[in-house]
Write a protein that holds these residues in place. Sequence first.
Motif, mmCIF file in Angstrom:
data_model
loop_
_atom_site.group_PDB
_atom_site.id
_atom_site.type_symbol
_atom_site.label_atom_id
_atom_site.label_comp_id
_atom_site.label_asym_id
_atom_site.label_seq_id
_atom_site.Cartn_x
_atom_site.Cartn_y
_atom_site.Cartn_z
ATOM 1 N N MET A 1 -7.266 11.364 -38.319
ATOM 2 C CA MET A 1 -8.551 11.088 -38.085
ATOM 3 C C MET A 1 -7.571 10.059 -36.495
ATOM 4 O O MET A 1 -6.820 9.315 -35.928
ATOM 5 C CB MET A 1 -8.556 9.595 -38.716
ATOM 6 C CG MET A 1 -9.699 8.580 -38.244
ATOM 7 S SD MET A 1 -10.307 7.026 -39.353
ATOM 8 C CE MET A 1 -10.154 8.249 -40.638
ATOM 9 N N ILE A 2 -8.926 9.921 -35.787
ATOM 10 C CA ILE A 2 -8.713 8.737 -34.388
ATOM 11 C C ILE A 2 -9.195 7.847 -34.299
ATOM 12 O O ILE A 2 -10.395 7.631 -34.174
ATOM 13 C CB ILE A 2 -9.059 9.921 -33.202
ATOM 14 C CG1 ILE A 2 -8.755 11.703 -32.720
ATOM 15 C CG2 ILE A 2 -9.197 9.422 -32.102
ATOM 16 C CD1 ILE A 2 -7.375 11.462 -33.192
ATOM 17 N N PRO A 3 -8.293 6.590 -34.325
ATOM 18 C CA PRO A 3 -8.335 5.528 -34.474
ATOM 19 C C PRO A 3 -9.407 4.991 -33.038
ATOM 20 O O PRO A 3 -9.366 5.609 -32.582
ATOM 21 C CB PRO A 3 -8.021 4.488 -34.564
ATOM 22 C CG PRO A 3 -6.587 5.931 -35.245
ATOM 23 C CD PRO A 3 -6.680 6.529 -34.534
ATOM 24 N N THR A 110 -3.243 7.255 -26.617
ATOM 25 C CA THR A 110 -2.403 6.427 -26.450
ATOM 26 C C THR A 110 -1.928 6.047 -25.819
ATOM 27 O O THR A 110 -0.798 6.754 -25.371
ATOM 28 C CB THR A 110 -2.484 6.651 -28.304
ATOM 29 O OG1 THR A 110 -1.279 7.530 -28.384
ATOM 30 C CG2 THR A 110 -4.122 6.474 -28.543
ATOM 31 N N GLN A 111 -1.293 4.447 -26.120
ATOM 32 C CA GLN A 111 0.195 4.426 -25.743
ATOM 33 C C GLN A 111 1.696 5.315 -25.762
ATOM 34 O O GLN A 111 2.378 5.648 -25.294
ATOM 35 C CB GLN A 111 0.652 2.785 -25.670
ATOM 36 C CG GLN A 111 -0.499 1.708 -24.963
ATOM 37 C CD GLN A 111 0.001 0.744 -25.491
ATOM 38 O OE1 GLN A 111 1.238 0.201 -26.161
ATOM 39 N NE2 GLN A 111 -0.457 -0.152 -24.280
ATOM 40 N N ASP A 112 1.147 5.869 -26.706
ATOM 41 C CA ASP A 112 1.857 6.974 -27.886
ATOM 42 C C ASP A 112 2.528 8.138 -26.874
ATOM 43 O O ASP A 112 3.219 8.799 -27.170
ATOM 44 C CB ASP A 112 1.977 7.711 -28.796
ATOM 45 C CG ASP A 112 1.578 6.151 -30.267
ATOM 46 O OD1 ASP A 112 2.401 5.588 -29.841
ATOM 47 O OD2 ASP A 112 1.197 7.207 -31.143
ATOM 48 N N TRP A 113 1.710 8.358 -26.176
ATOM 49 C CA TRP A 113 1.788 9.946 -24.779
ATOM 50 C C TRP A 113 2.469 9.382 -23.703
ATOM 51 O O TRP A 113 3.212 10.217 -23.397
ATOM 52 C CB TRP A 113 0.379 10.104 -24.675
ATOM 53 C CG TRP A 113 -0.956 10.613 -24.975
ATOM 54 C CD1 TRP A 113 -0.815 9.981 -26.307
ATOM 55 C CD2 TRP A 113 -1.829 11.468 -24.854
ATOM 56 N NE1 TRP A 113 -1.842 10.731 -27.197
ATOM 57 C CE2 TRP A 113 -2.514 11.703 -26.419
ATOM 58 C CE3 TRP A 113 -2.237 11.671 -23.225
ATOM 59 C CZ2 TRP A 113 -4.479 12.469 -25.964
ATOM 60 C CZ3 TRP A 113 -3.654 12.816 -23.629
ATOM 61 C CH2 TRP A 113 -4.095 12.349 -24.963
ATOM 62 N N ASP A 114 3.053 7.984 -23.606
ATOM 63 C CA ASP A 114 4.377 8.046 -22.362
ATOM 64 C C ASP A 114 5.195 8.788 -23.071
ATOM 65 O O ASP A 114 6.553 8.815 -22.167
ATOM 66 C CB ASP A 114 4.119 6.274 -22.229
ATOM 67 C CG ASP A 114 3.192 5.450 -22.272
ATOM 68 O OD1 ASP A 114 2.304 6.640 -21.632
ATOM 69 O OD2 ASP A 114 3.183 4.190 -22.177
ATOM 70 N N ASN A 115 5.618 9.121 -24.397
ATOM 71 C CA ASN A 115 6.985 9.177 -24.770
ATOM 72 C C ASN A 115 6.964 10.789 -24.827
ATOM 73 O O ASN A 115 7.715 11.659 -25.266
ATOM 74 C CB ASN A 115 6.909 8.342 -26.613
ATOM 75 C CG ASN A 115 7.182 7.305 -26.194
ATOM 76 O OD1 ASN A 115 7.965 6.549 -25.539
ATOM 77 N ND2 ASN A 115 6.913 6.520 -27.349
#
Length: 467
Positions: A1-3, A110-115
């Motif tokens: 799911m995409i919040p 999302t911010q997760d993409w920074d990693n």
Amino acid sequence: MIPVQGYRGRSVAVLGLGRSGLATARALQAGGATALVWDDSAEAREAAEGQGMILYDLTRANAWDDVAALIVSPGIPHLYPEPNKIIAAAWAAGVPVDNDIGLFFRSFATQDWDNFDVTPRIIAVTGSNGKSTTAALIHHILAEAGRPTQLAGNIGRGVLDIDPAHDGEVVVLELSSYQTDLARALTPDVAVFTNLSPDHLDRHAGMGGYFAAKRRLFAEGGPDRAVIGIDEPEGQYLANQMVYTLSDDRVIRVSVEHKLKGAGWNVFARKGFLAETRKDRQLASIDLREIVGLPGSHNHQNACAAYAACRAIGVGPKQIEGALRSFKGLPHRSQVIAEKDGVRFVNDSKATNVDSAAKALQAFKNIRWIAGGLGKEGGIESLALHLVNVEKAYLIGHSARDFALQLGDTPYEICETMDRAVASAAAEASAGDTVLLAPAAASFDQYPNFEKRGDDFITCVQANLKN
């Protein structure tokens, strides 16, 4: 799911509780919003309430107090042929109206993409015909090439129901005009336009509105790369609008009617061969003629569009060629069901308009054609030039007799039902013939959707082959 991002702690109304509406409500809740749901159907409301959803009557007075936005399911008309009353009330109250596609594009990153080592990307496919096959084919090529990928939108899963992106993942979306027309955010990395032919004209108030809904994916989305079929004037116009110079390779032009030349990036199919050229040099060629899952010129167009989209993100020609050969095709789209004693049975129930039926009729020889259903404006009169391969027509459904009057000298039989049509066509077919279901009509007179119609065809074929 995409919040869903941007509505934490706020109330958001959801109108329409089908697959996309329910997925939207869950995604809003996952993002910290309160989803207030409504549907005209009491049965749909009861089912949603049973899943723990908060019912909220959007028809009552003061319904819009403290509502941050209204999210509308794609099947609900918002402007033509006339505005839905609930949507009009939201407009009057100044409440922003969006759909799940708009929420997806706002929420996917999302911010997760920074990693991540490789930023996820989105390939979005629209057009009149072939977009499902093209989207599925892109997804298949990526999977065969070892790329993490998901398929969603108008095919497969709802856009908000997919998993959060993985490192380097490519999400492939099939988007209908209903979905692109209302979305407030449209930002694919690669946008694909297959073709344009008359469809859904009442929903868009004519061809101009229909094309405008498709064009939004490019004009407002600003994709890094655009793959555009240019065999219709609208595609030529769109491609021209997207380029700045003759050699601008942000646009990949696609054709199955012309050998494309010039300094730009081109992918075209002629006489069954796909060719890629760039800066006036040929880079690759693929023989499409014996690929079972992609029969006919219309599927060669799909292959060209999928090839171009995958090349746009760096997949090699040899990888694409291998994946094209292993593609089995989609159900109800030029789907080979069976072959017995030299007679082939093909299910193209998705051919719900004359343009898609014409492409099916051009793909095969010696056709026993099963057609009919709930005919659209103009019937099948425009198919006259495409009947040369038809040995006989077997007509079913509400428009059977109307279609019969438009067949000219083509032999026909009024069968009314699928089982009679299949039985008659199978009995009269001989080696080299193709029994083809390509209805050129909607299914709603006898079936809930084209899938059920295709399933019935398959069942009837299997029953006849046992005899």
